[in-house]
Scaffold this motif. Structure first.
Motif, PDB file in Angstrom:
ATOM      1  N   ARG A  58       2.708   6.256  -0.430  1.00 18.93           N
ATOM      2  CA  ARG A  58       1.258   6.296  -0.211  1.00 18.93           C
ATOM      3  C   ARG A  58       0.787   4.973   0.397  1.00 18.93           C
ATOM      4  O   ARG A  58      -0.107   4.957   1.228  1.00 18.93           O
ATOM      5  CB  ARG A  58       0.546   6.554  -1.539  1.00 18.93           C
ATOM      6  N   ASP A  59       1.409   3.883  -0.011  1.00 20.79           N
ATOM      7  CA  ASP A  59       1.008   2.566   0.503  1.00 20.79           C
ATOM      8  C   ASP A  59       2.228   1.678   0.720  1.00 20.79           C
ATOM      9  O   ASP A  59       2.200   0.491   0.400  1.00 20.79           O
ATOM     10  CB  ASP A  59       0.017   1.903  -0.460  1.00 20.79           C
TER      11      ASP A  59
ATOM     12  N   SER B  30      -0.139   0.826  -8.465  1.00 22.08           N
ATOM     13  CA  SER B  30      -0.946   0.592  -7.268  1.00 22.08           C
ATOM     14  C   SER B  30      -2.438   0.505  -7.584  1.00 22.08           C
ATOM     15  O   SER B  30      -2.877   0.813  -8.689  1.00 22.08           O
ATOM     16  CB  SER B  30      -0.692   1.727  -6.279  1.00 22.08           C
TER      17      SER B  30
ATOM     18  N   GLN C 186       4.630  11.067  -0.296  1.00 19.59           N
ATOM     19  CA  GLN C 186       3.704   9.988  -0.663  1.00 19.59           C
ATOM     20  C   GLN C 186       3.234  10.035  -2.117  1.00 19.59           C
ATOM     21  O   GLN C 186       2.030  10.156  -2.371  1.00 19.59           O
ATOM     22  CB  GLN C 186       2.515   9.960   0.304  1.00 19.59           C
TER      23      GLN C 186
ATOM     24  N   ARG D 290      -9.413  -2.909  -2.527  1.00 15.71           N
ATOM     25  CA  ARG D 290      -8.324  -2.474  -3.419  1.00 15.71           C
ATOM     26  C   ARG D 290      -8.425  -3.241  -4.737  1.00 15.71           C
ATOM     27  O   ARG D 290      -8.274  -4.456  -4.766  1.00 15.71           O
ATOM     28  CB  ARG D 290      -6.967  -2.742  -2.773  1.00 15.71           C
TER      29      ARG D 290
ATOM     30  N   GLY E 215       2.913   7.787  -4.323  1.00 15.36           N
ATOM     31  CA  GLY E 215       2.129   6.671  -4.850  1.00 15.36           C
ATOM     32  C   GLY E 215       2.766   6.120  -6.111  1.00 15.36           C
ATOM     33  O   GLY E 215       3.909   6.458  -6.456  1.00 15.36           O
TER      34      GLY E 215
ATOM     35  N   HIS F  88      -7.502   4.596   4.207  1.00 10.62           N
ATOM     36  CA  HIS F  88      -6.733   3.382   4.507  1.00 10.62           C
ATOM     37  C   HIS F  88      -7.631   2.168   4.252  1.00 10.62           C
ATOM     38  O   HIS F  88      -8.101   1.536   5.195  1.00 10.62           O
ATOM     39  CB  HIS F  88      -6.281   3.381   5.967  1.00 10.62           C
TER      40      HIS F  88
ATOM     41  N   HIS G 104       3.229  -2.086  -0.056  1.00  9.68           N
ATOM     42  CA  HIS G 104       4.000  -2.108  -1.304  1.00  9.68           C
ATOM     43  C   HIS G 104       5.466  -1.810  -1.033  1.00  9.68           C
ATOM     44  O   HIS G 104       5.859  -0.644  -0.946  1.00  9.68           O
ATOM     45  CB  HIS G 104       3.475  -1.048  -2.296  1.00  9.68           C
TER      46      HIS G 104
ATOM     47  N   MET H  10       2.026   5.814   6.773  1.00  6.56           N
ATOM     48  CA  MET H  10       1.724   5.256   5.456  1.00  6.56           C
ATOM     49  C   MET H  10       2.817   4.272   5.015  1.00  6.56           C
ATOM     50  O   MET H  10       2.597   3.455   4.124  1.00  6.56           O
ATOM     51  CB  MET H  10       1.597   6.369   4.408  1.00  6.56           C
TER      52      MET H  10
END
Ligand SMILES: [Fe+2]
Length: 328
Positions: A53-54, A19, A13, A304, A15, A298, A58, A83
């Motif tokens: 990570r997301d 992001s 993860q 965000r 990321g 989360h 994404h 994730m």
């Protein structure tokens, strides 16, 4: 017989600086892991979920990770983690959230759209292949107990696996740990603060029992899971369960006396004597580099802030919108 190696890596993860949040040390640690995986020269690489990570919002994080994995030059297979898609299903709000305005447990339940998105990048949600007498099978355990159409498809596939002639060794790969203490433990209660994480890290009944039956009926030798970021090995009902380490950050130190949150991955050697696992610690662990930003956990879309991104290119394409799975 000549011995040979396979590697299991999970929970990288890293990321992305595109992001709404970024911890640059996670990228550095994943780079260190890639160097060491190359040096280990495995014949097969198993990837145990939470590659991003997301990735659940994404798509670009999944595609960047696919490029990293392609670059290793090792045949690999991937199971998704929560994730990358969404969480195992919950039917009530959990109890641990710091700010209910920023979190929505039920809204994090994995969806068919997320599963399709993952499969478009990394291939089927369940798979099985044989390599030099070892059968490797992996699946998407977030669908278990979900009632989604993908769950029906998974159980139909599982029944087919149980009918196949057995291999000498059969290694299963999943993301969540099947259980915390023992396979027949009661379900953990996510509304109880002392058990939220037990619930979050493991599989609920009745799916847990069905998976145990699947492992028994397919002659499972070893079940490898990720998600917890705390390495542990145990035997239950004659099957070895390895809880894999993470390359990103450790968690849950102290939950078990024999748990180890150190960063790294597992190298397995297959020989005439069987399969031996060895923990490969990251030799260069980066604790902090640059200035991290963004919220943890989360968070809901409203929490965000893509205006914080070091690399504004993705935020520019959003132009103030909340991203969807259709965004590039
Ligand atoms: Fe996870």
């Amino acid at each position: 017989m000549d011995s040979w190696r396979f590697v299991h890596v999970a929970d990288m993860q890293p990321g992305s600086p595109k992001s709404f949040r970024y911890l640059p040390q996670l990228t550095e640690n994943w780079r260190a892991a890639q160097r060491q995986i190359r040096a280990a020269a495995p014949e097969v690489l198993l990837v145990g979920g939470d590659l991003t990570r997301d990735g659940n919002v994404h798509r670009f994080e999944m595609e960047e990770m696919r490029a990293d994995l392609d670059g290793l030059g090792v045949p690999y297979r991937v199971v998704p983690g929560n994730m990358d898609t969404g969480n195992k299903h919950i039917r009530v709000a959990g109890c641990h959230r710091r700010n209910p305005q920023q979190y929505d447990d039920v809204g994090l339940n994995v969806t068919s759209a997320q599963l399709r998105n993952f499969a478009e990048v990394f291939g089927p949600l369940q798979w099985s292949f044989d390599h030099r007498g070892v059968r490797f099978s992996g699946f998407t355990d977030m669908v278990v107990n979900s009632g989604l159409p993908e769950e029906d498809a998974f159980w139909r596939w599982a029944e087919e696996q149980a009918r196949r002639p057995r291999a000498r060794h059969h290694i299963w790969v999943m993301h969540y740990a099947l259980f915390v203490e023992r396979p027949d433990e009661p379900d953990w209660d996510p509304t109880q603060p002392e058990h939220y994480h037990d619930w979050y890290f493991s599989v609920d009944r009745p799916g847990r029992g069905r998976l145990m039956d699947l492992f028994q009926s397919t002659g499972a030798t070893l079940v490898i899971s990720g998600h917890i970021h705390c390495r542990r090995a145990l035997v239950a009902d004659g099957i070895r369960f390895d809880y894999a380490p993470s390359t990103s950050f450790g968690q849950w130190a102290g939950r078990w006396p024999d748990g180890d949150p150190a960063l790294g991955f597992m190298v397995y050697t297959v020989s005439a004597d069987g399969i031996a696992g060895r923990f490969e610690p990251l030799r260069e662990v980066v604790q902090a580099v640059g200035e991290p930003y963004g919220v943890g956990g989360h968070p809901l879309p409203a929490a965000r802030d893509y205006g914080m991104a070091w690399d504004p290119s993705y935020a520019r394409t959003l132009n103030g919108r909340v991203p969807t799975l259709q965004d590039p």
